[in-house]
Design a protein around this motif. Sequence first.
Motif, short mmCIF file in Angstrom:
data_model
loop_
_atom_site.label_atom_id
_atom_site.label_comp_id
_atom_site.label_asym_id
_atom_site.label_seq_id
_atom_site.Cartn_x
_atom_site.Cartn_y
_atom_site.Cartn_z
N LYS A 1 -86.08 -23.59 -4.20
CA LYS A 1 -87.44 -23.04 -4.13
C LYS A 1 -87.42 -21.53 -3.92
CE LYS A 1 -88.87 -27.32 -1.94
NZ LYS A 1 -89.31 -27.89 -0.66
N THR A 2 -86.55 -21.05 -3.02
CA THR A 2 -86.52 -19.62 -2.70
C THR A 2 -85.13 -19.00 -2.82
OG1 THR A 2 -86.12 -19.99 -0.34
CG2 THR A 2 -88.42 -19.89 -1.06
N ASP A 3 -84.09 -19.77 -2.76
CA ASP A 3 -82.73 -19.24 -2.71
C ASP A 3 -82.25 -18.80 -4.09
OD1 ASP A 3 -80.34 -18.49 -1.52
OD2 ASP A 3 -79.54 -20.53 -1.39
N SER B 1 -60.58 -19.60 -10.37
CA SER B 1 -59.61 -20.26 -11.24
C SER B 1 -60.26 -21.51 -11.82
CB SER B 1 -58.34 -20.63 -10.46
OG SER B 1 -58.63 -21.60 -9.48
N GLY B 2 -59.76 -21.92 -12.97
CA GLY B 2 -60.31 -23.11 -13.62
C GLY B 2 -61.34 -22.75 -14.67
N GLU B 3 -62.36 -23.60 -14.78
CA GLU B 3 -63.37 -23.44 -15.83
C GLU B 3 -64.63 -24.18 -15.41
OE1 GLU B 3 -63.30 -25.36 -20.11
OE2 GLU B 3 -61.75 -23.81 -19.88
N MET B 4 -65.79 -23.60 -15.73
CA MET B 4 -67.06 -24.24 -15.40
C MET B 4 -67.99 -24.20 -16.60
SD MET B 4 -69.83 -23.29 -12.40
CE MET B 4 -70.22 -21.66 -13.03
N ASN B 5 -68.57 -25.34 -16.92
CA ASN B 5 -69.65 -25.41 -17.90
C ASN B 5 -70.96 -25.35 -17.12
OD1 ASN B 5 -68.45 -25.76 -20.58
ND2 ASN B 5 -67.51 -27.54 -19.64
N TRP B 6 -71.77 -24.37 -17.45
CA TRP B 6 -73.00 -24.08 -16.71
C TRP B 6 -74.21 -24.35 -17.60
CZ3 TRP B 6 -74.61 -23.03 -11.97
CH2 TRP B 6 -75.85 -22.42 -11.79
N TYR B 7 -75.21 -25.05 -17.05
CA TYR B 7 -76.43 -25.38 -17.77
C TYR B 7 -77.61 -24.96 -16.90
CZ TYR B 7 -73.16 -28.39 -20.24
OH TYR B 7 -72.09 -28.85 -20.95
N GLU B 8 -78.62 -24.32 -17.51
CA GLU B 8 -79.79 -23.91 -16.74
C GLU B 8 -81.03 -23.84 -17.60
OE1 GLU B 8 -80.44 -19.25 -16.55
OE2 GLU B 8 -78.60 -19.82 -15.51
N ARG B 9 -82.19 -23.98 -16.96
CA ARG B 9 -83.48 -23.74 -17.60
C ARG B 9 -84.52 -23.60 -16.50
NH1 ARG B 9 -84.88 -29.62 -20.27
NH2 ARG B 9 -85.21 -30.71 -18.32
N PRO B 10 -85.62 -22.89 -16.76
CA PRO B 10 -86.67 -22.75 -15.75
C PRO B 10 -87.29 -24.10 -15.40
CG PRO B 10 -86.94 -21.13 -17.50
CD PRO B 10 -85.89 -22.10 -17.95
N VAL C 1 -72.00 -16.24 -12.88
CA VAL C 1 -73.38 -16.47 -13.28
C VAL C 1 -74.25 -16.30 -12.04
CG1 VAL C 1 -73.26 -18.98 -12.91
CG2 VAL C 1 -74.94 -18.05 -14.50
N ARG C 2 -75.44 -15.73 -12.24
CA ARG C 2 -76.41 -15.60 -11.15
C ARG C 2 -77.60 -16.47 -11.50
NH1 ARG C 2 -80.81 -13.53 -8.68
NH2 ARG C 2 -80.54 -12.28 -6.80
N VAL C 3 -78.05 -17.26 -10.54
CA VAL C 3 -79.22 -18.11 -10.75
C VAL C 3 -80.23 -17.84 -9.64
CG1 VAL C 3 -78.20 -20.11 -9.55
CG2 VAL C 3 -80.04 -20.46 -11.18
N GLY C 4 -81.47 -17.64 -10.04
CA GLY C 4 -82.53 -17.37 -9.09
C GLY C 4 -83.28 -18.63 -8.71
N PRO C 5 -84.30 -18.47 -7.90
CA PRO C 5 -85.12 -19.62 -7.50
C PRO C 5 -85.88 -20.19 -8.71
CG PRO C 5 -86.07 -17.58 -6.65
CD PRO C 5 -84.76 -17.22 -7.27
N MET C 6 -86.22 -21.45 -8.59
CA MET C 6 -87.02 -22.16 -9.59
C MET C 6 -86.34 -22.24 -10.96
SD MET C 6 -89.41 -23.09 -7.61
CE MET C 6 -90.61 -23.84 -8.71
#
Length: 119
Positions: A38-40, A48-57, A75-80
């Motif tokens: 909500k706010t973080d 090290s390693g590997e990450m598959n990242w998925y996001e959407r509002p 990667v930087r991800v904001g609130p909501m």
Amino acid sequence: TMIVDERGQIEWLCDDTVQSVLRIFSKAGTVRSNHYHKTDWHILYVVSGEMNWYERPVGNTAKPIHRKLKPNEHVRVGPMVEHTSKFPVDTILLCFAGNKRDSEAYEQDLVRTQDLSAL
């Protein structure tokens, strides 16, 4: 931002007020996240390693954005913003978070969602 000279380099990973820094180990084949805050906000830096990242509002029904992150990428991800992370190999991350990450505060700010990688 990065400074490079004959001594090496300095790279800014976070230029914000950080309340928590976590080192996260994820085993190959695991999924994390499946939530939004909500706010973080947080930055995930692949050590090290590997990450598959998925996001959407939050509230968006479009196919999520997908990024494959390798060591020294972040990667930087904001609130909501709904997000999911998948780990094809053993992976170590650093997580820089804007809020404290004690269990009570973390759970109050968290809303669990579906696995975006399955969409």
